[in-house]
Design a protein around this motif. Structure first.
Motif, PDB file in Angstrom:
ATOM      1  N   ILE A  94       0.897  -1.115   0.068  1.00 21.14           N
ATOM      2  CA  ILE A  94      -0.033  -0.066  -0.002  1.00 21.14           C
ATOM      3  C   ILE A  94       0.926   1.310  -0.014  1.00 21.14           C
ATOM      4  CG2 ILE A  94      -1.766   1.469   1.409  1.00 21.14           C
ATOM      5  CD1 ILE A  94      -2.583  -1.301   2.374  1.00 21.14           C
ATOM      6  N   LYS A  95       0.774   1.876  -1.117  1.00 24.62           N
ATOM      7  CA  LYS A  95       1.414   3.153  -1.194  1.00 24.62           C
ATOM      8  C   LYS A  95       0.818   4.640  -0.620  1.00 24.62           C
ATOM      9  CE  LYS A  95       4.638   1.727  -3.741  1.00 24.62           C
ATOM     10  NZ  LYS A  95       6.136   1.593  -3.506  1.00 24.62           N
ATOM     11  N   ARG A  96      -0.461   4.519  -0.536  1.00 24.67           N
ATOM     12  CA  ARG A  96      -1.536   5.751  -0.129  1.00 24.67           C
ATOM     13  C   ARG A  96      -2.598   5.191   0.323  1.00 24.67           C
ATOM     14  NH1 ARG A  96       1.410   6.940  -4.544  1.00 24.67           N
ATOM     15  NH2 ARG A  96       2.517   8.888  -4.494  1.00 24.67           N
ATOM     16  N   VAL A  97      -3.380   5.810   1.425  1.00 26.24           N
ATOM     17  CA  VAL A  97      -4.585   5.572   1.838  1.00 26.24           C
ATOM     18  C   VAL A  97      -5.329   6.764   2.270  1.00 26.24           C
ATOM     19  CG1 VAL A  97      -5.621   4.640   3.883  1.00 26.24           C
ATOM     20  CG2 VAL A  97      -3.600   3.578   3.304  1.00 26.24           C
ATOM     21  N   PHE A  98      -6.534   6.940   1.843  1.00 32.99           N
ATOM     22  CA  PHE A  98      -7.254   7.992   1.670  1.00 32.99           C
ATOM     23  C   PHE A  98      -8.725   7.792   2.199  1.00 32.99           C
ATOM     24  CE2 PHE A  98      -4.643   8.358  -1.903  1.00 32.99           C
ATOM     25  CZ  PHE A  98      -4.111   9.483  -1.956  1.00 32.99           C
ATOM     26  N   VAL A 106      -7.268   2.735  -1.269  1.00 37.15           N
ATOM     27  CA  VAL A 106      -5.695   2.634  -1.165  1.00 37.15           C
ATOM     28  C   VAL A 106      -5.319   2.358  -2.302  1.00 37.15           C
ATOM     29  CG1 VAL A 106      -6.016   1.355   1.115  1.00 37.15           C
ATOM     30  CG2 VAL A 106      -6.510  -0.264  -1.154  1.00 37.15           C
ATOM     31  N   HIS A 107      -3.924   2.925  -2.702  1.00 41.66           N
ATOM     32  CA  HIS A 107      -3.269   3.061  -3.899  1.00 41.66           C
ATOM     33  C   HIS A 107      -2.233   1.977  -3.731  1.00 41.66           C
ATOM     34  CE1 HIS A 107      -0.486   5.384  -6.683  1.00 41.66           C
ATOM     35  NE2 HIS A 107      -0.994   4.573  -7.534  1.00 41.66           N
ATOM     36  N   VAL A 108      -2.004   1.113  -4.419  1.00 42.40           N
ATOM     37  CA  VAL A 108      -1.461  -0.297  -4.143  1.00 42.40           C
ATOM     38  C   VAL A 108      -0.589  -0.560  -5.415  1.00 42.40           C
ATOM     39  CG1 VAL A 108      -1.480  -2.633  -3.544  1.00 42.40           C
ATOM     40  CG2 VAL A 108      -3.157  -1.154  -2.641  1.00 42.40           C
ATOM     41  N   PHE A 122      -6.168   0.550  -7.554  1.00 42.73           N
ATOM     42  CA  PHE A 122      -6.979   1.536  -6.569  1.00 42.73           C
ATOM     43  C   PHE A 122      -7.932   0.762  -6.232  1.00 42.73           C
ATOM     44  CE2 PHE A 122      -4.937   5.098  -8.773  1.00 42.73           C
ATOM     45  CZ  PHE A 122      -4.595   5.892  -7.796  1.00 42.73           C
ATOM     46  N   ASP A 123      -8.268   0.461  -4.853  1.00 38.44           N
ATOM     47  CA  ASP A 123      -9.289  -0.235  -4.244  1.00 38.44           C
ATOM     48  C   ASP A 123     -10.098   0.788  -3.571  1.00 38.44           C
ATOM     49  OD1 ASP A 123      -8.967  -3.380  -4.376  1.00 38.44           O
ATOM     50  OD2 ASP A 123      -7.016  -2.735  -4.221  1.00 38.44           O
ATOM     51  N   LEU A 124     -11.442   0.515  -3.435  1.00 41.39           N
ATOM     52  CA  LEU A 124     -12.026   1.474  -2.899  1.00 41.39           C
ATOM     53  C   LEU A 124     -13.169   0.523  -1.840  1.00 41.39           C
ATOM     54  CD1 LEU A 124     -13.910   4.201  -2.249  1.00 41.39           C
ATOM     55  CD2 LEU A 124     -15.300   3.598  -4.283  1.00 41.39           C
ATOM     56  N   ASP A 138     -12.722  -2.080  -7.498  1.00 43.89           N
ATOM     57  CA  ASP A 138     -11.064  -1.958  -7.811  1.00 43.89           C
ATOM     58  C   ASP A 138     -11.150  -1.488  -8.978  1.00 43.89           C
ATOM     59  OD1 ASP A 138     -11.517  -4.145  -9.163  1.00 43.89           O
ATOM     60  OD2 ASP A 138     -10.244  -5.548  -7.649  1.00 43.89           O
ATOM     61  N   ALA A 139      -9.764  -1.045  -9.442  1.00 42.91           N
ATOM     62  CA  ALA A 139      -9.532  -0.522 -11.024  1.00 42.91           C
ATOM     63  C   ALA A 139      -7.992  -0.959 -10.749  1.00 42.91           C
ATOM     64  CB  ALA A 139      -9.590   0.903 -11.144  1.00 42.91           C
ATOM     65  N   VAL A 140      -7.568  -2.053 -11.842  1.00 44.36           N
ATOM     66  CA  VAL A 140      -6.162  -2.424 -11.819  1.00 44.36           C
ATOM     67  C   VAL A 140      -5.659  -2.127 -13.441  1.00 44.36           C
ATOM     68  CG1 VAL A 140      -5.260  -4.883 -12.058  1.00 44.36           C
ATOM     69  CG2 VAL A 140      -7.199  -4.453 -10.465  1.00 44.36           C
ATOM     70  N   GLN A 141      -4.349  -1.656 -13.167  1.00 47.54           N
ATOM     71  CA  GLN A 141      -3.861  -1.341 -14.623  1.00 47.54           C
ATOM     72  C   GLN A 141      -2.227  -2.034 -14.407  1.00 47.54           C
ATOM     73  OE1 GLN A 141      -3.030   2.959 -14.757  1.00 47.54           O
ATOM     74  NE2 GLN A 141      -2.408   2.740 -16.965  1.00 47.54           N
ATOM     75  N   PRO A 142      -1.857  -2.907 -15.422  1.00 53.17           N
ATOM     76  CA  PRO A 142      -0.499  -3.250 -15.659  1.00 53.17           C
ATOM     77  C   PRO A 142       0.414  -2.176 -15.342  1.00 53.17           C
ATOM     78  CG  PRO A 142      -2.019  -4.349 -17.010  1.00 53.17           C
ATOM     79  CD  PRO A 142      -2.746  -3.250 -16.527  1.00 53.17           C
ATOM     80  N   ILE A 143       1.580  -2.466 -14.864  1.00 55.34           N
ATOM     81  CA  ILE A 143       2.646  -1.492 -14.893  1.00 55.34           C
ATOM     82  C   ILE A 143       3.494  -1.733 -15.936  1.00 55.34           C
ATOM     83  CG2 ILE A 143       4.787  -0.638 -13.758  1.00 55.34           C
ATOM     84  CD1 ILE A 143       3.511  -1.435 -11.164  1.00 55.34           C
TER      85      ILE A 143
END
Length: 156
Positions: A94-98, A106-108, A122-124, A138-143
């Motif tokens: 987890i990089k960020r939590v809002f 969470v930004h992961v 991004f998980d909500l 969630d929204a998932v994006q390959p790096i």
């Protein structure tokens, strides 16, 4: 007598302002509790792969909006089983939590297998008034390979 009356007025005025300050503090405490609970739930599911621990953070219902996941505790249990079987080395950082109200984002950075670039996620989560997880999106994006990126900003 005047001092006593004045003291009573000041005491009454202070007594009326304290609940407002406590209500604001309580809201801040709820946000922190919600963030903490989501982080612990997330780690229990994705990193520890512990259904027993994860279920302690789930409320009366669990609604899953990711179309490949099932609702309810059985859905969580099935996902953890899937991770254990297919991706035992999965790690999510987890990089960020809002948090706002009963919602936590969470930004992961998730890596299913060591050495892979992984996914930016991004998980909500929606929580109940007691800080229990009720709903997930969630929204998932390959790096991508950094050499193909149109900028040098990175995903995190």
């Amino acid at each position: 007598m005047i001092r006593s009356a004045l003291a009573l007025v000041i005491f009454a005025a202070l007594a009326l302002t304290v609940p407002v300050a406590q209500a604001q503090l309580t809201d801040a405490q709820k946000l922190e509790r919600n963030k903490k609970n989501v982080v612990e739930f997330y780690n229990a599911v994705l990193n520890e792969k512990s259904f027993e621990k994860a279920k302690t953070y789930v409320g009366a219902t669990y609604i899953q909006h990711n179309p490949i996941g099932a609702d309810g505790l059985e859905g969580i249990k099935g996902f953890i089983g899937f991770l254990r079987e297919k991706f035992p080395n999965n790690k999510s950082e987890i990089k960020r939590v809002f948090a706002e109200g009963n919602y936590v984002i969470v930004h992961v950075h998730a890596v299913r297998e060591p050495g892979q670039r992984g996914n930016a996620i991004f998980d909500l989560f929606r929580l109940d008034d007691n800080g229990k997880v009720l709903e997930h999106w969630d929204a998932v994006q390959p790096i991508p390979d950094p050499a193909t990126a149109k900028n040098k900003n990175g995903m995190f």
